[in-house]
Design a protein around this motif. Sequence first.
Motif, PDB file in Angstrom:
ATOM      1  N   THR A   3      -6.483  13.026  24.222  1.00 24.24           N
ATOM      2  CA  THR A   3      -6.850  12.020  23.240  1.00 24.24           C
ATOM      3  C   THR A   3      -8.095  12.459  22.516  1.00 24.24           C
ATOM      4  N   SER A   4      -8.428  11.727  21.480  1.00 24.48           N
ATOM      5  CA  SER A   4      -9.661  11.993  20.763  1.00 24.48           C
ATOM      6  C   SER A   4     -10.863  11.752  21.655  1.00 24.48           C
ATOM      7  N   LEU A   5     -10.659  10.972  22.727  1.00 23.15           N
ATOM      8  CA  LEU A   5     -11.752  10.733  23.661  1.00 23.15           C
ATOM      9  C   LEU A   5     -12.095  11.996  24.431  1.00 23.15           C
ATOM     10  N   ASP A   6     -11.186  12.970  24.431  1.00 23.45           N
ATOM     11  CA  ASP A   6     -11.430  14.240  25.110  1.00 23.45           C
ATOM     12  C   ASP A   6     -11.980  15.293  24.152  1.00 23.45           C
ATOM     13  N   SER A   7     -12.441  14.898  22.990  1.00 19.86           N
ATOM     14  CA  SER A   7     -12.819  15.866  21.969  1.00 19.86           C
ATOM     15  C   SER A   7     -13.994  16.737  22.385  1.00 19.86           C
ATOM     16  N   ASN A   8     -14.790  16.306  23.345  1.00 21.45           N
ATOM     17  CA  ASN A   8     -15.912  17.127  23.783  1.00 21.45           C
ATOM     18  C   ASN A   8     -15.505  18.132  24.854  1.00 21.45           C
ATOM     19  N   LYS A   9     -14.218  18.134  25.203  1.00 20.79           N
ATOM     20  CA  LYS A   9     -13.717  19.101  26.174  1.00 20.79           C
ATOM     21  C   LYS A   9     -13.924  20.495  25.604  1.00 20.79           C
ATOM     22  N   ASN A  10     -14.373  21.407  26.429  1.00 19.53           N
ATOM     23  CA  ASN A  10     -14.673  22.783  26.010  1.00 19.53           C
ATOM     24  C   ASN A  10     -15.772  22.818  24.949  1.00 19.53           C
ATOM     25  N   ASN A  11     -16.678  21.836  24.960  1.00 23.76           N
ATOM     26  CA  ASN A  11     -17.823  21.773  24.049  1.00 23.76           C
ATOM     27  C   ASN A  11     -17.431  21.783  22.577  1.00 23.76           C
ATOM     28  N   LYS A  12     -16.256  21.300  22.278  1.00 24.87           N
ATOM     29  CA  LYS A  12     -15.804  21.217  20.898  1.00 24.87           C
ATOM     30  C   LYS A  12     -16.506  20.052  20.210  1.00 24.87           C
ATOM     31  N   ILE A  13     -17.022  20.276  19.034  1.00 28.20           N
ATOM     32  CA  ILE A  13     -17.678  19.217  18.274  1.00 28.20           C
ATOM     33  C   ILE A  13     -16.603  18.421  17.549  1.00 28.20           C
ATOM     34  N   PRO A  14     -16.590  17.076  17.733  1.00 29.89           N
ATOM     35  CA  PRO A  14     -15.550  16.275  17.074  1.00 29.89           C
ATOM     36  C   PRO A  14     -15.721  16.289  15.555  1.00 29.89           C
ATOM     37  N   THR A  15     -14.591  16.258  14.859  1.00 28.81           N
ATOM     38  CA  THR A  15     -14.632  16.203  13.405  1.00 28.81           C
ATOM     39  C   THR A  15     -15.027  14.794  12.980  1.00 28.81           C
ATOM     40  N   SER A  16     -15.417  14.647  11.723  1.00 25.56           N
ATOM     41  CA  SER A  16     -15.791  13.325  11.223  1.00 25.56           C
ATOM     42  C   SER A  16     -14.591  12.378  11.261  1.00 25.56           C
ATOM     43  N   LYS A  17     -13.390  12.919  11.070  1.00 21.98           N
ATOM     44  CA  LYS A  17     -12.179  12.094  11.144  1.00 21.98           C
ATOM     45  C   LYS A  17     -11.976  11.565  12.562  1.00 21.98           C
ATOM     46  N   GLU A  18     -12.181  12.413  13.571  1.00 20.37           N
ATOM     47  CA  GLU A  18     -12.050  11.980  14.962  1.00 20.37           C
ATOM     48  C   GLU A  18     -13.094  10.918  15.301  1.00 20.37           C
ATOM     49  N   VAL A  19     -14.305  11.125  14.864  1.00 14.52           N
ATOM     50  CA  VAL A  19     -15.379  10.160  15.116  1.00 14.52           C
ATOM     51  C   VAL A  19     -15.038   8.824  14.461  1.00 14.52           C
ATOM     52  N   PHE A  20     -14.566   8.857  13.226  1.00 15.58           N
ATOM     53  CA  PHE A  20     -14.201   7.637  12.510  1.00 15.58           C
ATOM     54  C   PHE A  20     -13.098   6.884  13.248  1.00 15.58           C
ATOM     55  N   ARG A  21     -12.073   7.614  13.702  1.00 15.56           N
ATOM     56  CA  ARG A  21     -10.972   6.974  14.434  1.00 15.56           C
ATOM     57  C   ARG A  21     -11.455   6.313  15.708  1.00 15.56           C
ATOM     58  N   ILE A  22     -12.332   6.997  16.436  1.00 15.57           N
ATOM     59  CA  ILE A  22     -12.844   6.429  17.687  1.00 15.57           C
ATOM     60  C   ILE A  22     -13.711   5.205  17.407  1.00 15.57           C
TER      61      ILE A  22
END
Length: 140
Positions: A3-22
């Motif tokens: 899920t987008s909640l796992d976006s920090n997995k592997n130290n990946k920086i979430p995109t602005s679209k992912e942040v907006f959705r969350i």
Amino acid sequence: MTTSLDSNKNNKIPTSKEVFRIVIAELLALIIGIMSVISGSLVLLNYKVPNYNILNWLVVYNVILGFISIIAAILMWKKNKSARRLISIILILHVLVLAYLYFFSNEAALESIKAMGFRVSIWIVILLLTYKKLTNNHLN
């Protein structure tokens, strides 16, 4: 399932679209939770008595799930992985209660069925907002 909640997995920086959705999912969960707690508490305390049949167990259920919805919003905000499971649990419980009200209850008011349908719709949206399809980058 990722899920987008796992976006920090592997130290990946979430995109602005992912942040907006969350953020939208968090706000929806928080708002529906607060609405459920307030409206249900008013009914339970006899401050607001609707002019249709009230199922006390359903009002208590809605208040409890309202508090759990607020907890889900907080977990999403804190990027806690438990949020995913809680979102699914809330949605499943609401679907089961809606099915019971619609198919098996002769006492449920149409307003109660519509309100539960609204809750199911909101939690489907929350689930979809937090869901992120697997890509080749996420596969081992």
